[in-house]
Design an enzyme around this catalytic site. Structure first.
Site, mmCIF file in Angstrom:
data_model
loop_
_atom_site.group_PDB
_atom_site.id
_atom_site.type_symbol
_atom_site.label_atom_id
_atom_site.label_comp_id
_atom_site.label_asym_id
_atom_site.label_seq_id
_atom_site.Cartn_x
_atom_site.Cartn_y
_atom_site.Cartn_z
ATOM 1 N N GLU A 17 -15.203 -13.652 3.931
ATOM 2 C CA GLU A 17 -16.353 -13.122 4.657
ATOM 3 C C GLU A 17 -17.072 -12.056 3.833
ATOM 4 O OE1 GLU A 17 -14.668 -13.764 9.165
ATOM 5 O OE2 GLU A 17 -14.772 -11.746 8.381
ATOM 6 N N CYS A 23 -21.277 -5.873 1.675
ATOM 7 C CA CYS A 23 -19.835 -5.650 1.649
ATOM 8 C C CYS A 23 -19.198 -6.987 1.268
ATOM 9 C CB CYS A 23 -19.389 -5.193 3.037
ATOM 10 S SG CYS A 23 -17.611 -5.097 3.231
ATOM 11 N N CYS A 39 -5.141 -10.918 2.307
ATOM 12 C CA CYS A 39 -4.697 -9.703 1.610
ATOM 13 C C CYS A 39 -3.192 -9.560 1.793
ATOM 14 C CB CYS A 39 -5.408 -8.479 2.177
ATOM 15 S SG CYS A 39 -5.027 -6.965 1.270
ATOM 16 N N CYS A 74 -1.926 -3.446 5.807
ATOM 17 C CA CYS A 74 -2.274 -2.265 6.603
ATOM 18 C C CYS A 74 -2.218 -2.683 8.070
ATOM 19 C CB CYS A 74 -3.670 -1.763 6.241
ATOM 20 S SG CYS A 74 -3.815 -1.293 4.505
ATOM 21 N N CYS A 117 -5.354 -3.652 10.263
ATOM 22 C CA CYS A 117 -6.340 -4.519 9.609
ATOM 23 C C CYS A 117 -6.186 -5.985 9.997
ATOM 24 C CB CYS A 117 -6.189 -4.354 8.095
ATOM 25 S SG CYS A 117 -7.179 -5.527 7.173
ATOM 26 N N GLY A 120 -9.375 -8.233 1.175
ATOM 27 C CA GLY A 120 -8.607 -8.085 -0.059
ATOM 28 C C GLY A 120 -8.570 -6.676 -0.614
ATOM 29 N N GLU A 121 -7.605 -6.445 -1.486
ATOM 30 C CA GLU A 121 -7.460 -5.178 -2.203
ATOM 31 C C GLU A 121 -7.997 -5.404 -3.619
ATOM 32 O OE1 GLU A 121 -6.535 -1.838 -2.188
ATOM 33 O OE2 GLU A 121 -6.957 -2.118 -4.314
ATOM 34 N N SER A 167 -8.751 4.671 0.463
ATOM 35 C CA SER A 167 -8.481 4.629 1.892
ATOM 36 C C SER A 167 -7.252 5.481 2.175
ATOM 37 C CB SER A 167 -8.206 3.161 2.239
ATOM 38 O OG SER A 167 -8.661 2.858 3.490
ATOM 39 N N LEU A 168 -7.444 6.626 2.802
ATOM 40 C CA LEU A 168 -6.341 7.578 2.966
ATOM 41 C C LEU A 168 -5.646 7.389 4.327
ATOM 42 C CD1 LEU A 168 -5.123 9.966 1.385
ATOM 43 C CD2 LEU A 168 -6.619 11.453 2.710
ATOM 44 N N ASN A 169 -6.393 7.606 5.368
ATOM 45 C CA ASN A 169 -6.000 7.283 6.755
ATOM 46 C C ASN A 169 -4.902 8.146 7.365
ATOM 47 O OD1 ASN A 169 -7.946 5.332 6.487
ATOM 48 N ND2 ASN A 169 -6.496 3.730 5.979
ATOM 49 N N ASN A 174 -12.900 0.155 14.045
ATOM 50 C CA ASN A 174 -13.573 -1.005 14.614
ATOM 51 C C ASN A 174 -12.470 -1.878 15.230
ATOM 52 O OD1 ASN A 174 -15.126 -3.255 15.096
ATOM 53 N ND2 ASN A 174 -15.142 -3.914 12.961
ATOM 54 N N CYS A 234 -14.610 -1.834 7.015
ATOM 55 C CA CYS A 234 -13.625 -1.816 5.950
ATOM 56 C C CYS A 234 -12.277 -2.377 6.394
ATOM 57 C CB CYS A 234 -13.450 -0.379 5.488
ATOM 58 S SG CYS A 234 -12.171 -0.194 4.282
HETATM 59 S S1 SF4 Z 1 -7.322 -2.604 4.879
HETATM 60 FE FE1 SF4 Z 1 -7.870 -3.556 2.918
HETATM 61 S S2 SF4 Z 1 -6.016 -3.291 1.670
HETATM 62 FE FE2 SF4 Z 1 -5.385 -2.959 3.787
HETATM 63 S S3 SF4 Z 1 -4.641 -4.986 4.453
HETATM 64 FE FE3 SF4 Z 1 -6.812 -4.802 5.027
HETATM 65 S S4 SF4 Z 1 -7.951 -5.770 3.378
HETATM 66 FE FE4 SF4 Z 1 -5.884 -5.328 2.621
#
Ligand code: SF4
Length: 344
Positions: free
Chosen positions: A92, A105, A112, A116, A119, A159-160, A214-216, A290, A332
């Site tokens: 996407e 984006c 991925c 996370c 996600c 993805g990362e 991405s800290l979080n 989100n 994100c």
């Molecule tokens: S937030 Fe980014 S790095 Fe983490 S699982 Fe999702 S796509 Fe992968």
């Protein structure tokens, strides 16, 4: 199988031309047609001899993404695109117009592996890395669809990016090349969940694209719970690597902080985050979640504003990024929530 010319650098295009018995400069012409003039078909390359166009038709292709669905429901004007790759996997991308910016984006992997917890993409697991061509093609396809230039690119889709390092850097170099798409390197952001070794490599290689991390959570144990990859790359080593990047590149890194209701949105978090952000030149983006994964939710607007207030005063630039793609499930690391049943 036909050679996909989207994703080739200028040198690779010249090499390709020579490989099919043409002069090098034909490769340069093809390069310009692809990236500067956004040609969708070899027939458009009118300054190439007809015989060469025919040869290209037989042996090569200009991208191989298939548009499956386009979601334009967002009142903000964001548009989400679902593409099928040649082998059946899906990715996407999201177009986010915010005058005068037109941001895209884009995805760097199908699925991925990072996992996370908040996600939607993580639930797919990793299907495979994208090629540089599949990354660049997202931009070309959408640029042609919206019939406008793209001004900003964020590698924040599926993805990362740093787990698909070389193709991502090749794609970013192509996208920013003045002889082609010419999207300013400083208008491109590579966003990582925090792979310390790749951040150091990225700093050493001296790339001009901006870096976001991405800290979080400002706390190691909690970060491990939200982002299990933090076990491998603990906060201390991550902050060292970001600091190294800031000094080496003389660029200001951005911390991204997805606000999750009742999890990382307390005053204690704000105080610790403030201390951490103040420890080096940096910017901070707060991103209210989100909602795409059932056990996580978005804080109220009042709490988001309160959290931002707790962070003040902060020397670093602070912004709250209400996701422009909220209505189409785009933010994100939160893509593919609705389409996962299509993705194999
Ligand atoms: S937030 Fe980014 S790095 Fe983490 S699982 Fe999702 S796509 Fe992968």
């Amino acid at each position: 199988m036909k050679e996909n010319l989207v994703g080739l650098t200028l040198a690779q295009c010249a090499h390709y031309a020579e490989g099919i018995g043409e002069k090098k400069y034909r490769g340069r012409q093809i390069y310009k047609w692809i990236y500067e003039k956004h040609a969708a078909a070899f027939a458009e390359m009118t300054d190439l001899p007809a015989a060469l166009r025919e040869k290209l038709e037989q042996t090569a292709e200009l991208g191989n993404l298939t548009l499956v669905e386009k979601d334009e429901r967002s009142p903000s004007g964001s548009v989400k695109y679902l593409f099928r790759l040649h082998d059946g996997y899906h990715i996407e991308s999201v177009f986010i117009p915010d005058s005068p910016r037109r941001t895209l984006c884009i995805s760097s992997q199908a699925g991925c592996a990072v996992n996370c917890r908040f996600c939607a993409t993580a639930r797919l697991g990793l299907k495979r890395n994208l090629t540089a061509g599949e990354i660049v093609d997202q931009v070309l396809r959408i640029m042609r669809d919206v019939n406008d230039q793209i001004t900003n690119i964020v590698f924040m889709g599926m993805g990362e990016p740093f787990l698909n390092y070389d193709p991502v850097i090749q794609a970013a170099n192509i996208l920013s090349d003045d002889n082609g798409l010419a999207i300013g390197a400083r208008r491109m952001v590579i966003s990582t969940c925090g792979l310390s070794d790749q951040i150091r490599r990225y700093a050493d290689e001296g790339h001009k694209f901006r870096l976001a991390v991405s800290l979080n959570s400002p706390f190691q144990e909690e970060r491990e719970r939200i982002m299990p990859i933090a076990r491998k790359w603990p906060l201390d080593s991550l902050l060292d690597a970001i600091h190294y990047y800031a000094i080496k590149s003389r660029k200001i890194p951005t911390f991204e902080y997805v606000l999750l209701a009742g999890i990382n949105d307390t005053r204690i978090h704000a105080e610790a985050l403030k201390k951490l952000v103040k420890s080096m030149p940096s910017k901070l983006n707060l991103i209210p979640y989100n909602p795409t994964v059932a056990q996580f939710s978005r804080p109220t607007e009042e709490r988001v504003n309160e959290f931002a207030q707790w962070l003040l005063p902060l020397n670093a630039g602070l912004s709250v990024r209400w996701s422009k793609g909220y209505e189409v499930n785009a933010a994100c690391g939160q893509l593919a929530g609705k389409q996962s049943e299509w993705i194999r």
